[in-house]
Motif scaffolding. Structure first.
Motif, PDB file in Angstrom:
ATOM      1  N   ARG A  13       0.201  22.384 -96.181  1.00  0.00           N
ATOM      2  CA  ARG A  13       0.716  21.010 -96.241  1.00  0.00           C
ATOM      3  C   ARG A  13       1.331  20.732 -97.612  1.00  0.00           C
ATOM      4  NH1 ARG A  13      -1.325  15.452 -94.593  1.00  0.00           N
ATOM      5  NH2 ARG A  13      -3.066  16.479 -93.587  1.00  0.00           N
ATOM      6  N   ASP A  14       0.644  21.139 -98.648  1.00  0.00           N
ATOM      7  CA  ASP A  14       1.135  20.922-100.003  1.00  0.00           C
ATOM      8  C   ASP A  14       2.482  21.620-100.206  1.00  0.00           C
ATOM      9  OD1 ASP A  14       0.717  19.864-102.690  1.00  0.00           O
ATOM     10  OD2 ASP A  14       0.460  21.963-103.282  1.00  0.00           O
ATOM     11  N   ALA A  15       2.612  22.851 -99.733  1.00  0.00           N
ATOM     12  CA  ALA A  15       3.871  23.598 -99.877  1.00  0.00           C
ATOM     13  C   ALA A  15       4.993  22.942 -99.068  1.00  0.00           C
ATOM     14  CB  ALA A  15       3.675  25.047 -99.446  1.00  0.00           C
ATOM     15  N   ILE A  16       4.673  22.426 -97.881  1.00  0.00           N
ATOM     16  CA  ILE A  16       5.663  21.716 -97.062  1.00  0.00           C
ATOM     17  C   ILE A  16       6.139  20.477 -97.808  1.00  0.00           C
ATOM     18  CG2 ILE A  16       5.978  20.310 -94.979  1.00  0.00           C
ATOM     19  CD1 ILE A  16       4.027  22.306 -93.562  1.00  0.00           C
ATOM     20  N   GLU A  17       5.209  19.688 -98.292  1.00  0.00           N
ATOM     21  CA  GLU A  17       5.550  18.417 -98.920  1.00  0.00           C
ATOM     22  C   GLU A  17       6.227  18.597-100.280  1.00  0.00           C
ATOM     23  OE1 GLU A  17       2.022  15.962 -98.616  1.00  0.00           O
ATOM     24  OE2 GLU A  17       2.435  15.599 -96.487  1.00  0.00           O
ATOM     25  N   ARG A  18       6.043  19.731-100.905  1.00  0.00           N
ATOM     26  CA  ARG A  18       6.721  20.018-102.174  1.00  0.00           C
ATOM     27  C   ARG A  18       8.003  20.826-101.957  1.00  0.00           C
ATOM     28  NH1 ARG A  18       3.077  20.206-107.069  1.00  0.00           N
ATOM     29  NH2 ARG A  18       1.205  19.117-106.414  1.00  0.00           N
ATOM     30  N   CYS A  19       8.283  21.167-100.704  1.00  0.00           N
ATOM     31  CA  CYS A  19       9.482  21.957-100.349  1.00  0.00           C
ATOM     32  C   CYS A  19       9.528  23.263-101.134  1.00  0.00           C
ATOM     33  CB  CYS A  19      10.751  21.141-100.561  1.00  0.00           C
ATOM     34  SG  CYS A  19      10.852  19.683 -99.509  1.00  0.00           S
ATOM     35  N   GLU A  20       8.429  24.013-101.122  1.00  0.00           N
ATOM     36  CA  GLU A  20       8.301  25.262-101.871  1.00  0.00           C
ATOM     37  C   GLU A  20       8.421  26.461-100.940  1.00  0.00           C
ATOM     38  OE1 GLU A  20       4.442  24.446-103.621  1.00  0.00           O
ATOM     39  OE2 GLU A  20       5.410  23.907-105.518  1.00  0.00           O
ATOM     40  N   ALA A  21       9.654  26.907-100.732  1.00  0.00           N
ATOM     41  CA  ALA A  21       9.910  28.024 -99.818  1.00  0.00           C
ATOM     42  C   ALA A  21       9.166  29.283-100.239  1.00  0.00           C
ATOM     43  CB  ALA A  21      11.403  28.300 -99.732  1.00  0.00           C
ATOM     44  N   ASP A  22       9.110  29.540-101.547  1.00  0.00           N
ATOM     45  CA  ASP A  22       8.450  30.754-102.028  1.00  0.00           C
ATOM     46  C   ASP A  22       6.959  30.756-101.722  1.00  0.00           C
ATOM     47  OD1 ASP A  22       8.277  28.628-103.900  1.00  0.00           O
ATOM     48  OD2 ASP A  22       7.847  30.019-105.541  1.00  0.00           O
ATOM     49  N   VAL A  23       6.347  29.599-101.662  1.00  0.00           N
ATOM     50  CA  VAL A  23       4.932  29.502-101.303  1.00  0.00           C
ATOM     51  C   VAL A  23       4.791  29.547 -99.773  1.00  0.00           C
ATOM     52  CG1 VAL A  23       2.848  28.062-101.391  1.00  0.00           C
ATOM     53  CG2 VAL A  23       4.357  28.207-103.393  1.00  0.00           C
ATOM     54  N   LEU A  24       5.656  28.827 -99.075  1.00  0.00           N
ATOM     55  CA  LEU A  24       5.581  28.778 -97.609  1.00  0.00           C
ATOM     56  C   LEU A  24       5.656  30.162 -96.980  1.00  0.00           C
ATOM     57  CD1 LEU A  24       7.815  25.666 -96.874  1.00  0.00           C
ATOM     58  CD2 LEU A  24       5.369  25.899 -96.370  1.00  0.00           C
ATOM     59  N   ILE A  25       6.540  31.013 -97.464  1.00  0.00           N
ATOM     60  CA  ILE A  25       6.722  32.325 -96.835  1.00  0.00           C
ATOM     61  C   ILE A  25       5.449  33.164 -96.903  1.00  0.00           C
ATOM     62  CG2 ILE A  25       7.689  33.532 -98.827  1.00  0.00           C
ATOM     63  CD1 ILE A  25       8.738  33.839 -95.104  1.00  0.00           C
ATOM     64  N   GLY A  26       4.599  32.900 -97.865  1.00  0.00           N
ATOM     65  CA  GLY A  26       3.339  33.634 -97.974  1.00  0.00           C
ATOM     66  C   GLY A  26       2.369  33.382 -96.831  1.00  0.00           C
ATOM     67  N   PHE A  27       2.611  32.359 -96.037  1.00  0.00           N
ATOM     68  CA  PHE A  27       1.736  32.039 -94.904  1.00  0.00           C
ATOM     69  C   PHE A  27       2.109  32.801 -93.623  1.00  0.00           C
ATOM     70  CE2 PHE A  27       1.162  28.392 -97.681  1.00  0.00           C
ATOM     71  CZ  PHE A  27      -0.211  28.220 -97.630  1.00  0.00           C
ATOM     72  N   TYR A  28       3.239  33.513 -93.639  1.00  0.00           N
ATOM     73  CA  TYR A  28       3.750  34.169 -92.433  1.00  0.00           C
ATOM     74  C   TYR A  28       3.395  35.650 -92.400  1.00  0.00           C
ATOM     75  CZ  TYR A  28       6.498  29.997 -91.578  1.00  0.00           C
ATOM     76  OH  TYR A  28       6.877  28.699 -91.331  1.00  0.00           O
ATOM     77  N   SER A  29       3.169  36.154 -91.183  1.00  0.00           N
ATOM     78  CA  SER A  29       2.971  37.588 -90.997  1.00  0.00           C
ATOM     79  C   SER A  29       4.331  38.282 -91.068  1.00  0.00           C
ATOM     80  CB  SER A  29       2.296  37.874 -89.648  1.00  0.00           C
ATOM     81  OG  SER A  29       3.149  37.508 -88.579  1.00  0.00           O
ATOM     82  N   GLU A  30       4.330  39.569 -91.285  1.00  0.00           N
ATOM     83  CA  GLU A  30       5.586  40.331 -91.396  1.00  0.00           C
ATOM     84  C   GLU A  30       6.438  40.230 -90.130  1.00  0.00           C
ATOM     85  OE1 GLU A  30       7.069  41.819 -93.991  1.00  0.00           O
ATOM     86  OE2 GLU A  30       5.404  41.134 -95.249  1.00  0.00           O
ATOM     87  N   ASP A  31       5.794  40.186 -88.969  1.00  0.00           N
ATOM     88  CA  ASP A  31       6.531  40.160 -87.701  1.00  0.00           C
ATOM     89  C   ASP A  31       6.567  38.762 -87.066  1.00  0.00           C
ATOM     90  OD1 ASP A  31       3.831  40.095 -87.099  1.00  0.00           O
ATOM     91  OD2 ASP A  31       3.972  41.509 -85.438  1.00  0.00           O
ATOM     92  N   ALA A  32       6.447  37.743 -87.890  1.00  0.00           N
ATOM     93  CA  ALA A  32       6.419  36.360 -87.391  1.00  0.00           C
ATOM     94  C   ALA A  32       7.724  36.000 -86.680  1.00  0.00           C
ATOM     95  CB  ALA A  32       6.186  35.401 -88.552  1.00  0.00           C
TER      96      ALA A  32
END
Length: 135
Positions: A16-35
């Motif tokens: 939520r924090d990464a979404i609300e701060r618009c931090e793409a570099d942090v957001l991508i860390g939540f995804y699996s390689e084959d997402a």
């Protein structure tokens, strides 16, 4: 440290924090390689979807979205299932346009494996200046 690293569960507050701060570099860390990420227009949910496959494609998309001048907030009820999270984002643009995004995440081993976004232009408008990172 993100909770998912130690417990195998997605740390939604960090997401939520990464979404609300618009931090793409942090957001991508939540995804699996084959997402996979699928974006649908609420006005025509049976119409063609915008689809992305793999972390690299999703990262380019997140960077493009987060680079826009807008602010986003996670609003309303958040539904937590065993391997699913559903929530709504409201994104506000400088011209007053509001976009609602209903997001459904499928989570496996603490990472987002599938995401489905249903995007809808909200009937409301804001009459204030938008600053990136929050309303």
């Amino acid at each position: 440290m993100i909770e998912e690293e130690t417990t195998g569960r997605l740390d939604f507050e960090a997401l939520r924090d990464a979404i609300e701060r618009c931090e793409a570099d942090v957001l991508i860390g939540f995804y699996s390689e084959d997402a996979e990420l699928r974006v649908l227009n609420a006005a025509s949910p049976d119409g063609p979807a915008f689809e992305l496959h793999g972390k690299a494609e999703i990262e380019r998309y997140l960077c493009a979205v987060c680079d826009q001048e807008m602010s986003c907030t996670v609003e309303g009820e958040i539904v937590f299932g065993e391997e699913c999270i559903i929530f709504e984002e409201m994104c506000a643009y400088p011209d007053g346009t509001l976009i609602s995004v209903e997001t459904t995440l499928e989570v496996h081993e603490g990472r987002i494996s599938r995401q489905r976004d249903v995007v809808e232009r909200s009937s409301g408008r804001i009459d204030r200046e938008v600053s990136p990172g929050g309303l």
